[in-house]
Design a protein around this motif. Sequence first.
Motif, short mmCIF file in Angstrom:
data_model
loop_
_atom_site.label_atom_id
_atom_site.label_comp_id
_atom_site.label_asym_id
_atom_site.label_seq_id
_atom_site.Cartn_x
_atom_site.Cartn_y
_atom_site.Cartn_z
N SER A 1 0.98 -1.10 -0.04
CA SER A 1 0.23 0.03 0.04
C SER A 1 0.75 1.17 -0.04
O SER A 1 0.46 2.19 -0.50
N THR B 1 3.75 1.51 -1.40
CA THR B 1 4.26 1.61 -2.86
C THR B 1 3.20 1.85 -3.92
O THR B 1 3.57 1.50 -5.01
N ARG B 2 2.15 2.01 -3.31
CA ARG B 2 0.99 2.24 -4.46
C ARG B 2 0.69 0.96 -5.23
O ARG B 2 0.59 0.90 -6.37
N GLY C 1 2.96 0.21 -8.36
CA GLY C 1 2.66 1.10 -9.47
C GLY C 1 1.65 0.45 -10.43
O GLY C 1 1.41 0.68 -11.56
N THR D 1 -1.83 -0.53 -11.94
CA THR D 1 -3.06 0.10 -12.10
C THR D 1 -4.05 -0.60 -12.90
O THR D 1 -3.82 -1.43 -13.68
N SER E 1 -7.11 1.34 -4.95
CA SER E 1 -6.17 2.22 -6.00
C SER E 1 -7.29 3.00 -6.80
O SER E 1 -6.54 3.89 -7.37
N MET F 1 -4.75 4.93 -0.84
CA MET F 1 -3.56 4.42 -0.12
C MET F 1 -3.49 4.69 1.31
O MET F 1 -2.95 3.53 1.95
N SER G 1 -5.76 2.14 2.40
CA SER G 1 -5.39 0.58 2.40
C SER G 1 -4.26 0.37 3.56
O SER G 1 -4.29 -0.81 4.10
#
Length: 450
Positions: free
Chosen positions: A121, A123-124, A127, A129, A299, A305, A308
Motif C-alpha cells: 500500500s 508503494t501504491r 505501480g 493500475t 487504487s 492508499m 489501504s
Amino acid sequence: MTESAERGHWGSRIGFLLACAGSAIGLGNIWKFPYIAGENGGGIFVLIYLVCIFAVGIPIMVCEFAIGRSTQSSPVQAFDKLSGGSTGWKAVGVLGVLAAFVLLSFYSVVAGWAMHYVYLSFTRFGGATGAGAIGELFGAVFSNPGINLFWHLAFMGMTTAIVWGGVSGGIEKASRIMMPALFLMLFILLAKALTMPGFGKAFVFVFSPDASKLTPAGVLEALGHSFFTLSLGMGAMMTYGSYMADDFDIVRSSVLISVLDTMVALLACLIMYPIIFSYGMNPQAGPGLVFKSMPIVFSQMPFGMAFSVVFFILLTFAALSSAISLLEVVTSYTIDNWGWGRHSATIIPAAVIFLFGVPSALSGSWLPATLPGGKNFFDSMDYLVSNWMMPLGGLFTALFVGFRMDVEVVKKEFASAKGLQPFFTGWFYTVKFVCPIAVTAVFLHMVGLF
Ligand code: PFF
C-alpha cells in the motif's frame, strides 16, 4: 509458592477480556466472514450465524473456561486431572495442542500476506493500475517463495516476541495496545464506508434475510465458522481460562467476547461491502475479496492508499492477537508437561511451527498440488484443522463437561456468574445435547458424509 502462583495469570479482568477478544477477532472476521456471508446470500447467513454463536458457540466457550480455570492447567493436564487420568480424554487435550500448532503454521502465512500488503500500500501496489494488474498482483505474491517465507518469518517473530513476555507482561500488555488500536481503525474505515453511495445497499444485503437463499450447506458453514471465529475446539480459550482468577464471571465474559467478535465481523462487512458495491464489484468474490477486490478499489478511490494502509494494518493486528493465543496453547503445554521455562517453551515450539509452515508458504510456488486428494500442503492443513480437529475438539469438550466432569465442579464454575443461576440447567442441557448434535452434523457434513 503454590502451583497456581507459579503459573502466569492475568493482571486484570479487562486485560483478560481484551486478550480473549483478541484471540477471537482475527483473520476469520475480516478475511473469511465477509466472503462466506457474501457467497451464502448475505442476511440469511448472518441470521443463522447469530443463532449458532448464541446456541452453540457461547455455551462451549463457557465449557472451555470452566475446564481451564478449575484445573489451572493447560489442556492436556486439564483433561488428565478432571478425568482421573484417562488416556482417551488426555488425547483430546493433545488434539487441541496439535490443532493450534497446525493452524498457526498456515495462519502465519496468510497474516504474512496482510503484512506484505501494508508494504504494497505504501508503494501504491508497486505501480499497478487497473483491475487486471492489481488482481494479478496477488497471484504474483502467492507464487513468490521469497516474499512468502520472509513475511511468514517476520510474523512468527512478532508472535514469539509477545508470547516470550508471558501472560500479563506479554500477551495482556500487547492486547491492551492492539485491541483499542484495532477498534479505532475499524471506526475510521466505517466512517469512510458510511459516506459511500453503496452503504445503503450493503446494509440491506447484510441485515435483510431472504429465506429463499437458505441452504443446508450454508447452515453448516455458519456453524463451522462460529467455532473458528470464537477460537473454540483447540484449547485456546481453555488455556486463557487457566490464567483466570476465581472471581471472574465466565458466563458474562463469554457473552461479551462473543458479542465483540460478532460486532467486528458485521462491521467488516459494513466496511467492505459499501466500498465494493460503490465501485460496481461483487461481495461474492470469494477468498480474493480482501487481497484482490479491496486493493482494486483502494487504487481507485481518493486517499485510497491511506485507507489501504489502515485496512491492512488492521488485518495484521487482528491476525497477531489471534496468533499469540495459538502459540500460547503450545507454549503452556510445553511448560506444564515438559517442565521447560517460558523462554525455551516459546522459542523452540515457535521455530518448529515456522518450519512446519514452510511448505504452506511455498504452496503457491515450489510445492503446488502434490498431496493425496489433489490439495496443496496449505489447503490440506486448512482442511485437517477446520474439518477434523476443531469440530472433534469442540464435540469432545461439550461431551466432557456434559457427561464426564464432576457436576459439582461445573456448578461451582458457573456460580461465578452471580445472578445467572436460573440459567444453569438450560446451559447444561444445551451442552449435553444441542451442542453435540449440532457439532456432529457439521462434522459429518465437512467430511462429506452428508
Ligand atoms: N478466531 C480466530 C479468527 O477468527 O481468525 C482464529 C483462531 C484463533 C482459531 C485461535 C482458534 C484459535 F485457537
